[in-house]
Design a protein around this motif. Structure first.
Motif, PDB file in Angstrom:
ATOM      1  N   THR A 197      73.459  -8.655  -3.784  1.00  0.00           N
ATOM      2  CA  THR A 197      74.303  -9.730  -4.294  1.00  0.00           C
ATOM      3  C   THR A 197      75.766  -9.324  -4.320  1.00  0.00           C
ATOM      4  OG1 THR A 197      72.496 -10.624  -5.643  1.00  0.00           O
ATOM      5  CG2 THR A 197      74.730 -11.281  -6.244  1.00  0.00           C
ATOM      6  N   LEU A 198      76.050  -8.083  -4.730  1.00  0.00           N
ATOM      7  CA  LEU A 198      77.443  -7.628  -4.724  1.00  0.00           C
ATOM      8  C   LEU A 198      77.987  -7.556  -3.301  1.00  0.00           C
ATOM      9  CD1 LEU A 198      77.758  -4.861  -7.464  1.00  0.00           C
ATOM     10  CD2 LEU A 198      78.127  -7.311  -7.621  1.00  0.00           C
ATOM     11  N   LYS A 199      77.145  -7.142  -2.363  1.00  0.00           N
ATOM     12  CA  LYS A 199      77.588  -7.104  -0.969  1.00  0.00           C
ATOM     13  C   LYS A 199      77.861  -8.513  -0.462  1.00  0.00           C
ATOM     14  CE  LYS A 199      74.113  -4.631   0.592  1.00  0.00           C
ATOM     15  NZ  LYS A 199      73.267  -3.870   1.538  1.00  0.00           N
ATOM     16  N   ALA A 200      77.053  -9.463  -0.900  1.00  0.00           N
ATOM     17  CA  ALA A 200      77.275 -10.849  -0.496  1.00  0.00           C
ATOM     18  C   ALA A 200      78.576 -11.381  -1.083  1.00  0.00           C
ATOM     19  CB  ALA A 200      76.097 -11.717  -0.939  1.00  0.00           C
ATOM     20  N   ILE A 201      78.869 -11.007  -2.326  1.00  0.00           N
ATOM     21  CA  ILE A 201      80.139 -11.413  -2.944  1.00  0.00           C
ATOM     22  C   ILE A 201      81.308 -10.862  -2.130  1.00  0.00           C
ATOM     23  CG2 ILE A 201      81.633 -11.127  -4.966  1.00  0.00           C
ATOM     24  CD1 ILE A 201      79.093 -11.173  -6.686  1.00  0.00           C
ATOM     25  N   SER A 202      81.239  -9.574  -1.764  1.00  0.00           N
ATOM     26  CA  SER A 202      82.305  -8.963  -0.972  1.00  0.00           C
ATOM     27  C   SER A 202      82.492  -9.677   0.363  1.00  0.00           C
ATOM     28  CB  SER A 202      82.008  -7.484  -0.725  1.00  0.00           C
ATOM     29  OG  SER A 202      82.104  -6.738  -1.910  1.00  0.00           O
ATOM     30  N   ALA A 203      81.382  -9.984   1.019  1.00  0.00           N
ATOM     31  CA  ALA A 203      81.464 -10.663   2.310  1.00  0.00           C
ATOM     32  C   ALA A 203      82.059 -12.056   2.152  1.00  0.00           C
ATOM     33  CB  ALA A 203      80.080 -10.744   2.942  1.00  0.00           C
ATOM     34  N   TYR A 204      81.631 -12.774   1.118  1.00  0.00           N
ATOM     35  CA  TYR A 204      82.187 -14.113   0.891  1.00  0.00           C
ATOM     36  C   TYR A 204      83.688 -14.037   0.626  1.00  0.00           C
ATOM     37  CZ  TYR A 204      83.211 -18.643  -1.119  1.00  0.00           C
ATOM     38  OH  TYR A 204      83.786 -19.875  -1.372  1.00  0.00           O
ATOM     39  N   GLN A 205      84.094 -13.071  -0.184  1.00  0.00           N
ATOM     40  CA  GLN A 205      85.519 -12.911  -0.467  1.00  0.00           C
ATOM     41  C   GLN A 205      86.304 -12.632   0.815  1.00  0.00           C
ATOM     42  OE1 GLN A 205      85.048  -9.787  -3.365  1.00  0.00           O
ATOM     43  NE2 GLN A 205      85.218 -11.186  -5.120  1.00  0.00           N
ATOM     44  N   MET A 265      85.447 -13.515   3.919  1.00  0.00           N
ATOM     45  CA  MET A 265      85.437 -14.698   4.774  1.00  0.00           C
ATOM     46  C   MET A 265      86.359 -15.803   4.261  1.00  0.00           C
ATOM     47  SD  MET A 265      81.465 -15.043   6.056  1.00  0.00           S
ATOM     48  CE  MET A 265      80.675 -14.891   4.442  1.00  0.00           C
ATOM     49  N   ASN A 266      86.677 -15.756   2.965  1.00  0.00           N
ATOM     50  CA  ASN A 266      87.473 -16.826   2.373  1.00  0.00           C
ATOM     51  C   ASN A 266      88.841 -16.354   1.881  1.00  0.00           C
ATOM     52  OD1 ASN A 266      85.658 -19.454   2.079  1.00  0.00           O
ATOM     53  ND2 ASN A 266      84.352 -17.654   1.847  1.00  0.00           N
ATOM     54  N   ASN A 267      89.287 -15.214   2.403  1.00  0.00           N
ATOM     55  CA  ASN A 267      90.640 -14.711   2.118  1.00  0.00           C
ATOM     56  C   ASN A 267      90.905 -14.516   0.627  1.00  0.00           C
ATOM     57  OD1 ASN A 267      91.404 -14.781   4.931  1.00  0.00           O
ATOM     58  ND2 ASN A 267      91.602 -17.016   4.723  1.00  0.00           N
ATOM     59  N   LEU A 268      89.896 -14.032  -0.074  1.00  0.00           N
ATOM     60  CA  LEU A 268      90.034 -13.696  -1.489  1.00  0.00           C
ATOM     61  C   LEU A 268      90.116 -12.179  -1.628  1.00  0.00           C
ATOM     62  CD1 LEU A 268      87.245 -16.081  -2.845  1.00  0.00           C
ATOM     63  CD2 LEU A 268      89.711 -16.384  -3.178  1.00  0.00           C
ATOM     64  N   PRO A 269      90.690 -11.676  -2.718  1.00  0.00           N
ATOM     65  CA  PRO A 269      90.695 -10.218  -2.926  1.00  0.00           C
ATOM     66  C   PRO A 269      89.272  -9.670  -2.881  1.00  0.00           C
ATOM     67  CG  PRO A 269      92.162 -11.293  -4.484  1.00  0.00           C
ATOM     68  CD  PRO A 269      91.400 -12.392  -3.800  1.00  0.00           C
ATOM     69  N   VAL A 270      89.050  -8.653  -2.060  1.00  0.00           N
ATOM     70  CA  VAL A 270      87.700  -8.126  -1.871  1.00  0.00           C
ATOM     71  C   VAL A 270      87.418  -7.069  -2.934  1.00  0.00           C
ATOM     72  CG1 VAL A 270      86.109  -7.004  -0.274  1.00  0.00           C
ATOM     73  CG2 VAL A 270      87.861  -8.566   0.593  1.00  0.00           C
ATOM     74  N   THR A 271      86.677  -7.467  -3.970  1.00  0.00           N
ATOM     75  CA  THR A 271      86.347  -6.575  -5.075  1.00  0.00           C
ATOM     76  C   THR A 271      84.847  -6.347  -5.208  1.00  0.00           C
ATOM     77  OG1 THR A 271      86.193  -8.404  -6.652  1.00  0.00           O
ATOM     78  CG2 THR A 271      88.372  -7.382  -6.346  1.00  0.00           C
ATOM     79  N   GLY A 272      84.042  -7.251  -4.672  1.00  0.00           N
ATOM     80  CA  GLY A 272      82.606  -7.170  -4.874  1.00  0.00           C
ATOM     81  C   GLY A 272      82.189  -7.574  -6.271  1.00  0.00           C
ATOM     82  N   ILE A 273      83.117  -8.096  -7.043  1.00  0.00           N
ATOM     83  CA  ILE A 273      82.861  -8.503  -8.421  1.00  0.00           C
ATOM     84  C   ILE A 273      83.049 -10.011  -8.540  1.00  0.00           C
ATOM     85  CG2 ILE A 273      83.598  -8.280 -10.825  1.00  0.00           C
ATOM     86  CD1 ILE A 273      84.601  -5.479 -10.127  1.00  0.00           C
ATOM     87  N   LEU A 274      82.147 -10.669  -9.214  1.00  0.00           N
ATOM     88  CA  LEU A 274      82.292 -12.103  -9.448  1.00  0.00           C
ATOM     89  C   LEU A 274      83.458 -12.342 -10.401  1.00  0.00           C
ATOM     90  CD1 LEU A 274      81.253 -14.972  -9.023  1.00  0.00           C
ATOM     91  CD2 LEU A 274      79.699 -14.617 -10.967  1.00  0.00           C
ATOM     92  N   ASP A 275      84.460 -13.049  -9.928  1.00  0.00           N
ATOM     93  CA  ASP A 275      85.604 -13.404 -10.774  1.00  0.00           C
ATOM     94  C   ASP A 275      85.799 -14.913 -10.716  1.00  0.00           C
ATOM     95  OD1 ASP A 275      86.824 -13.924  -8.294  1.00  0.00           O
ATOM     96  OD2 ASP A 275      87.817 -11.964  -8.254  1.00  0.00           O
ATOM     97  N   GLN A 276      86.777 -15.397 -11.479  1.00  0.00           N
ATOM     98  CA  GLN A 276      86.965 -16.841 -11.583  1.00  0.00           C
ATOM     99  C   GLN A 276      87.340 -17.469 -10.252  1.00  0.00           C
ATOM    100  OE1 GLN A 276      86.423 -18.340 -14.822  1.00  0.00           O
ATOM    101  NE2 GLN A 276      86.064 -20.021 -13.382  1.00  0.00           N
ATOM    102  N   ALA A 277      88.189 -16.794  -9.482  1.00  0.00           N
ATOM    103  CA  ALA A 277      88.612 -17.351  -8.195  1.00  0.00           C
ATOM    104  C   ALA A 277      87.426 -17.478  -7.241  1.00  0.00           C
ATOM    105  CB  ALA A 277      89.702 -16.476  -7.582  1.00  0.00           C
ATOM    106  N   THR A 278      86.559 -16.466  -7.232  1.00  0.00           N
ATOM    107  CA  THR A 278      85.391 -16.501  -6.355  1.00  0.00           C
ATOM    108  C   THR A 278      84.417 -17.580  -6.794  1.00  0.00           C
ATOM    109  OG1 THR A 278      85.629 -14.125  -5.923  1.00  0.00           O
ATOM    110  CG2 THR A 278      83.497 -15.124  -5.406  1.00  0.00           C
ATOM    111  N   TRP A 279      84.175 -17.658  -8.093  1.00  0.00           N
ATOM    112  CA  TRP A 279      83.276 -18.685  -8.631  1.00  0.00           C
ATOM    113  C   TRP A 279      83.795 -20.084  -8.318  1.00  0.00           C
ATOM    114  CZ3 TRP A 279      78.509 -19.270 -10.297  1.00  0.00           C
ATOM    115  CH2 TRP A 279      78.165 -20.385 -11.076  1.00  0.00           C
ATOM    116  N   ASP A 280      85.077 -20.315  -8.541  1.00  0.00           N
ATOM    117  CA  ASP A 280      85.654 -21.635  -8.274  1.00  0.00           C
ATOM    118  C   ASP A 280      85.579 -21.977  -6.794  1.00  0.00           C
ATOM    119  OD1 ASP A 280      86.227 -21.869 -10.954  1.00  0.00           O
ATOM    120  OD2 ASP A 280      88.357 -21.338 -10.746  1.00  0.00           O
ATOM    121  N   SER A 281      85.838 -20.992  -5.942  1.00  0.00           N
ATOM    122  CA  SER A 281      85.780 -21.226  -4.504  1.00  0.00           C
ATOM    123  C   SER A 281      84.371 -21.605  -4.066  1.00  0.00           C
ATOM    124  CB  SER A 281      86.242 -19.970  -3.756  1.00  0.00           C
ATOM    125  OG  SER A 281      86.117 -20.128  -2.364  1.00  0.00           O
ATOM    126  N   LEU A 282      83.378 -20.887  -4.546  1.00  0.00           N
ATOM    127  CA  LEU A 282      81.997 -21.187  -4.191  1.00  0.00           C
ATOM    128  C   LEU A 282      81.596 -22.598  -4.619  1.00  0.00           C
ATOM    129  CD1 LEU A 282      80.324 -17.796  -5.152  1.00  0.00           C
ATOM    130  CD2 LEU A 282      80.151 -18.874  -2.892  1.00  0.00           C
TER     131      LEU A 282
END
Length: 430
Positions: free
Chosen positions: A180-188, A190-207
């Protein structure tokens, strides 16, 4: 937290190396003539049951060979010499219900008497779908909001592997095993978000901005679901497997788990009152989709990250899958190859010259099925006996070793096979 940060950094570095590698090999891809493009056709889907359309794969007239002795998997692929068994590799009749499903539209609530967590949702249909992540919430554990997260990642082409509602603890993140963390990193990425591997507000909102569909839905078990075919059991000895008509699923929950990309134990936990034996019985399942982008230009098999990354012709990462890629004792190949063939429901050729399993000293041909040693999909590479394929044990993906090939969940392998064609470049990176 420190271990999680280190993992995120290492995954970020891995993805950076993938991008750099992609730039160096993208020009090596030859244009494939139209008459050599043989993709797997899309599946014909219906609301409660998915049926496969007739596929026209490029046939590799050699049997797939397994050389695994993995204790947990008990089956794997070949990384050895040309096989001596020449068996048919295509079975036009699917040996078991396919693993793909359309996105259902039912949103009826169903109360499920399981554990609840006030701020992260409850284990009911509405509770999972209405769960909302926010800063300050737990970063690991099993919660409804994480189940929703995994479906959102899956639907945006960053596969988390089997959906189980859990993100592992920091001490379990070594070796790239937290899918799941690897999937978060990959999504970040692919979507030009800071690549942290951690679920943050920007990633959650984007998804959440990318889909209005419910993450989980109510599904009605059908007569076909119960009909199968099913096997009473799958013996461990290849000689016994070779005698079987098909290496089918052994139970309804195993089939439904793969159909909806779910961990089987999680499926049963989420539906504690279900018998899984009655047509018309309603259960809660993940509302997954299977529609990868079609412009796959390059596939990177990253051994360190234990991930398969897909790039398009504009050098942009467009999808990722958790993968088992070789081991220290039996490493995957190095260098660059191409996809040679695509074979759904492959036969599996065992040759004792490559390794000995169960004391069997004669070649064997194992029948097709989702519990075949290479699952129900084989994507052969230009290096003989190596390929990308499924597995009978989805929960072990990226968490155990393989014997050279690239092992995915059956559903991810099927998803990939519908979009690739012979000639596409596959590059192995350390």
């Amino acid at each position: 937290m420190f271990a999680r940060t280190i993992l995120a950094i290492s995954l970020g570095c891995a993805i950076s190396s993938v991008v750099n590698a992609e730039n160096t090999v993208s020009n090596q891809i030859e244009t494939i003539p139209a008459n050599k493009s043989v993709p797997i056709e899309s599946y014909s889907l219906s609301q409660n049951k998915a049926e496969p359309a007739t596929a026209v794969p490029a046939i590799d007239h050699q049997a797939v060979i397994d050389e695994s002795s993995d204790a947990e998997d008990n089956a794997d692929e070949s990384s050895v010499n040309q096989p001596s068994v020449d068996a048919a590799i295509i079975d036009n009749t699917p040996p078991a219900p396919v693993t793909n499903t359309d996105r259902a539209v039912t949103t009826t609530s169903k109360n499920t008497p399981t554990k609840t967590t006030a701020s992260l949702g409850t284990w009911t249909l509405d509770g999972i779908n209405n769960s909302v992540w926010s800063t300050g919430m737990p970063i690991d554990g099993r919660y409804p909001v994480f189940a929703k997260l995994q479906v959102l990642l899956n639907d945006n082409h960053a596969s988390p592997g089997p959906i189980d509602g859990a993100i592992g603890k920091a001490e379990n993140l070594k070796g790239g095993k937290n899918n799941t963390l690897k999937a978060i990193s990959a999504y970040q990425t692919m979507n030009n978000l800071p690549v942290t591997g951690i679920l943050d507000q920007a990633t959650w909102d984007s998804l959440n901005s990318k889909s209005n569909a419910p993450a989980f839905v109510e599904y009605t078990i059908t007569e076909q679901d119960l009909k199968g075919p099913y096997a009473a059991s799958i013996p461990s000895n290849y000689a016994e497997q070779a005698k079987m008509k098909g290496l089918y699923y052994t139970r309804v929950t195993e089939m439904l788990g793969e159909k909806f990309h779910m961990d089987e134990a999680f499926l049963k936990t989420l539906n504690p009152n279900a018998s899984f034996k009655k047509a018309g019985e309603k259960i809660i399942v993940a509302n997954v989709r299977n529609d990868l982008p079609q412009d796959i230009h390059l596939i990177i098999a990253h051994k360190g990250a234990k991930q398969l990354y897909l790039f398009n012709s504009q050098n942009k990462m467009i999808a990722s899958f958790p993968a088992t890629i070789g081991s220290t004792d039996t490493p995957s190949p190095e260098g660059t190859y191409t996809i040679k063939s695509i074979a759904p429901n492959p036969w599996y050729g065992y040759n004792p010259k490559n390794f000995v399993q169960g004391g069997n000293m004669k070649p064997l041909s194992l029948p097709p099925g989702p519990n075949n040693p290479v699952g129900n999909m084989w994507i052969g590479l230009s290096k003989p006996s190596f390929g990308i394929h499924g597995t009978p044990n989805p929960s072990t993906i990226s968490k155990t070793a393989s014997h050279g090939c690239i092992r995915l969940t059956n559903w991810d392998a099927n998803d990939l096979a519908k979009r690739v064609k012979p000639g596409i470049t596959v590059k192995f990176l350390e």
